[in-house]
Design a protein around this motif. Sequence first.
Motif, short mmCIF file in Angstrom:
data_model
loop_
_atom_site.label_atom_id
_atom_site.label_comp_id
_atom_site.label_asym_id
_atom_site.label_seq_id
_atom_site.Cartn_x
_atom_site.Cartn_y
_atom_site.Cartn_z
N ARG A 36 5.44 -8.59 -4.76
CA ARG A 36 5.57 -7.59 -3.53
C ARG A 36 5.90 -6.33 -3.99
O ARG A 36 5.29 -5.45 -3.56
N ASP A 50 1.50 -8.71 -1.12
CA ASP A 50 2.26 -9.28 -0.17
C ASP A 50 1.62 -10.90 -0.13
O ASP A 50 0.52 -10.69 0.68
N ARG A 100 6.66 -17.77 3.37
CA ARG A 100 6.68 -17.36 2.11
C ARG A 100 6.33 -18.36 1.05
O ARG A 100 5.52 -18.17 0.09
#
Length: 226
Positions: A36, A50, A100
């Motif tokens: 990121r 991302d 995530r």
Amino acid sequence: MTEKPVAVIGGYGPGLGRGLATVFAEAGYQVVTLSRRGTAHPGALNIACDLTAAADVARSVAQVLQTYGRIDVYIHNVAALHIGPFLETSAETFDDLWQRAVMSAVHATQQVLPPMIDAQAGAILFSGATAAVRGGGRFGAFAATKFALRGLSQSLAREYQSQGVHVAHVILDGLMFGTPSVERFGGSEDTALLPEDVAMQYLNLTQQPRSCWTLELDLRPQSEGF
């Protein structure tokens, strides 16, 4: 373009990410890191990405293919930990961990698989945890995502290994040296998983002959109770 094999590390950072980049570079790979913050690893192509954003992942993988023309290994090494009582864990926390830990893997795999299928060769390795096979108290959100990632790995292996793509899930049972978890839980170099030692086992997976591919590898330090 490059004649070197290309290894992409999704979720690069201190600890295992750095160990993987070091070991694969020493083995002759061109290393690409995705993180990121675009954290730099010497000698690697470091891309700010991302992994929870499908468009960002597509852009990053396209950049790798445009630069090097190939992806031989993809390692999904995203860390997403939450510990807390189930009744105090919000739906937003569950969703955040899901994005995530699981959807990032979905986005990345959907991008790296096509060139591997075209080449009839490649390896996709997922970093898992003990929570993928045994959910502990206060680890509800974490265990849910790790079980899901393990299931995804198993399904992908069954669907794509006949097309030359080796998919494997690595269970990491222990603290990883060089990460905040060691300080948080009191580990040491003598009791933790050492990143470059673990990375060597990932490298070994990519070198297995097709007659005996590993689906799941279980790693822990000698001192770990299980």
